[in-house]
Design an enzyme around this catalytic site. Structure first.
Site, PDB file in Angstrom:
ATOM      1  N   GLY A 132       0.834  -1.190   0.000  1.00 49.32           N
ATOM      2  CA  GLY A 132       0.000   0.000   0.000  1.00 49.32           C
ATOM      3  C   GLY A 132       0.872   1.244   0.000  1.00 49.32           C
TER       4      GLY A 132
ATOM      5  N   GLN B  22       3.045   9.918   1.602  1.00 51.17           N
ATOM      6  CA  GLN B  22       4.393   9.344   1.512  1.00 51.17           C
ATOM      7  C   GLN B  22       5.177   9.840   0.297  1.00 51.17           C
ATOM      8  OE1 GLN B  22       2.725   5.206   2.293  1.00 51.17           O
ATOM      9  NE2 GLN B  22       4.781   5.003   3.157  1.00 51.17           N
TER      10      GLN B  22
ATOM     11  N   CYS C 203       6.810  -0.560   6.692  1.00 48.53           N
ATOM     12  CA  CYS C 203       6.379   0.679   6.026  1.00 48.53           C
ATOM     13  C   CYS C 203       7.498   1.151   5.115  1.00 48.53           C
ATOM     14  CB  CYS C 203       6.071   1.743   7.071  1.00 48.53           C
ATOM     15  SG  CYS C 203       5.517   3.305   6.364  1.00 48.53           S
ATOM     16  N   LEU C 204       7.140   1.555   3.906  1.00 52.06           N
ATOM     17  CA  LEU C 204       8.152   2.034   2.965  1.00 52.06           C
ATOM     18  C   LEU C 204       8.816   3.318   3.467  1.00 52.06           C
ATOM     19  CD1 LEU C 204       6.246   1.400  -0.377  1.00 52.06           C
ATOM     20  CD2 LEU C 204       8.094   0.028   0.610  1.00 52.06           C
TER      21      LEU C 204
ATOM     22  N   HIS D  59      -3.517   1.231   8.105  1.00 56.51           N
ATOM     23  CA  HIS D  59      -2.146   1.744   8.048  1.00 56.51           C
ATOM     24  C   HIS D  59      -2.056   2.934   7.083  1.00 56.51           C
ATOM     25  CE1 HIS D  59       2.388   0.855   7.731  1.00 56.51           C
ATOM     26  NE2 HIS D  59       2.162   1.751   6.798  1.00 56.51           N
ATOM     27  N   GLU D  60      -2.656   2.780   5.899  1.00 56.40           N
ATOM     28  CA  GLU D  60      -2.560   3.851   4.892  1.00 56.40           C
ATOM     29  C   GLU D  60      -3.363   5.081   5.311  1.00 56.40           C
ATOM     30  OE1 GLU D  60      -0.271   3.470   2.962  1.00 56.40           O
ATOM     31  OE2 GLU D  60      -0.062   1.306   3.120  1.00 56.40           O
TER      32      GLU D  60
ATOM     33  N   HIS E 292      -1.513   7.266   7.623  1.00 55.61           N
ATOM     34  CA  HIS E 292      -0.528   8.154   6.990  1.00 55.61           C
ATOM     35  C   HIS E 292      -1.148   9.514   6.677  1.00 55.61           C
ATOM     36  CE1 HIS E 292       3.154   5.907   6.395  1.00 55.61           C
ATOM     37  NE2 HIS E 292       2.523   4.865   5.872  1.00 55.61           N
TER      38      HIS E 292
HETATM   39 NI    NI Z   1       3.398   2.979   5.567  1.00 60.33          NI
END
Ligand code: NI
Length: 188
Positions: free
Chosen positions: A46, A51, A93-94, A135-136, A139
Site C-alpha cells: 500500500g 508518503q 512501512c516504505l 495503516h494507509e 498516513h
Molecule cells: Ni506505511
C-alpha cells in the site's frame, strides 16, 4: 505515470494531516496512477499520497485476490465508518525501511470512499486488507505505525531503524535499505 520518491522518517512532511480531495479529476487520477506505479516498484502492499509529499487524502493498496492475482484498490477521502474486534499484525512501512513491528488494529472494518471516477463506494475488509487500509489512512493523519506502539516500544523500534540506516550508510550503500516483507505479513 511516474515512479515518485517515497519519503522516509523523519521527513516532516510525513507528519502533515492531508486534506479531503474536493473533486476527483484527472489530476487526482494521475496521482493514483503514480501511487500505484511507485507502490508496485517498491514493492509495497500500500502507499499513501502523504508518503510522496502530496497532502491529499488518497491511498492505494493491493493485497491480491484469493488467487494471488493483482487487485488494485484506490481510496479517495476514505473513512472508516465501522470497526469490530482487534488483530495483531506485523507491519512494515516504505517510509521506515528495514524494520517491522507488531501493531494492534481493528480486525474488521467498513470503509466509505470515492473511487477513481468519483463514485461513492463502501467496502468491508478483514485480515491484511483491513490492516493495510488502517495503516494507509493513518498516513493521511500524519501517523506512522510506530505511533500505535507503546511509548517504550516506539522508542526502541525507532532506535532499531536508526541503527539499520546507519549500517546501510557504513556499508557505503547509497540506496536506503528497502523493506521487502512478505505480502502476507507487511502493510506499507
Ligand atoms: Ni506505511
Amino acid at each position: 505515470m511516474a515512479i515518485r520518491e517515497v519519503l522516509t522518517w523523519p521527513d516532516p512532511r510525513l507528519l502533515e494531516v492531508a486534506s479531503d480531495v474536493p473533486l476527483v479529476d484527472d489530476a487526482v487520477r494521475a496521482l493514483i496512477d503514480d501511487l500505484f506505479e511507485t507502490m508496485y516498484d517498491a514493492p509495497g502492499v500500500g502507499l499513501a499520497a502523504t508518503q510522496i509529499g502530496v497532502p491529499w487524502r488518497v491511498v492505494v493498496l493491493d493485497t491480491r485476490d484469493d488467487d494471488g492475482e493483482k487487485a488494485p484498490l484506490a481510496l479517495v477521502n476514505g473513512r472508516i465508518v465501522a470497526r469490530e474486534g482487534t488483530i495483531l499484525w506485523r507491519e512494515g512501512c516504505l517510509s521506515l525501511p528495514g524494520i517491522t513491528a507488531e501493531v494492534e488494529r481493528s480486525a474488521h472494518i467498513t470503509v466509505e470512499y470515492l473511487d477513481r471516477d468519483g463514485q461513492p463506494q463502501r467496502l468491508e475488509a478483514e485480515g491484511l486488507k483491513a490492516v493495510c487500509i488502517q495503516h494507509e489512512l493513518d498516513h493521511l493523519d500524519g501517523q506512522l505505525y510506530v505511533d500505535r506502539l507503546g511509548r517504550l516500544e516506539r522508542k526502541a523500534t525507532l532506535l532499531e531503524y536508526e541503527e539499520v540506516q546507519a549500517e546501510g550508510a557504513a556499508e557505503g550503500d547509497a540506496e536506503p535499505v528497502v523493506e521487502v516483507d512478505t505480502p502476507e505479513r507487511s502493510a506499507s
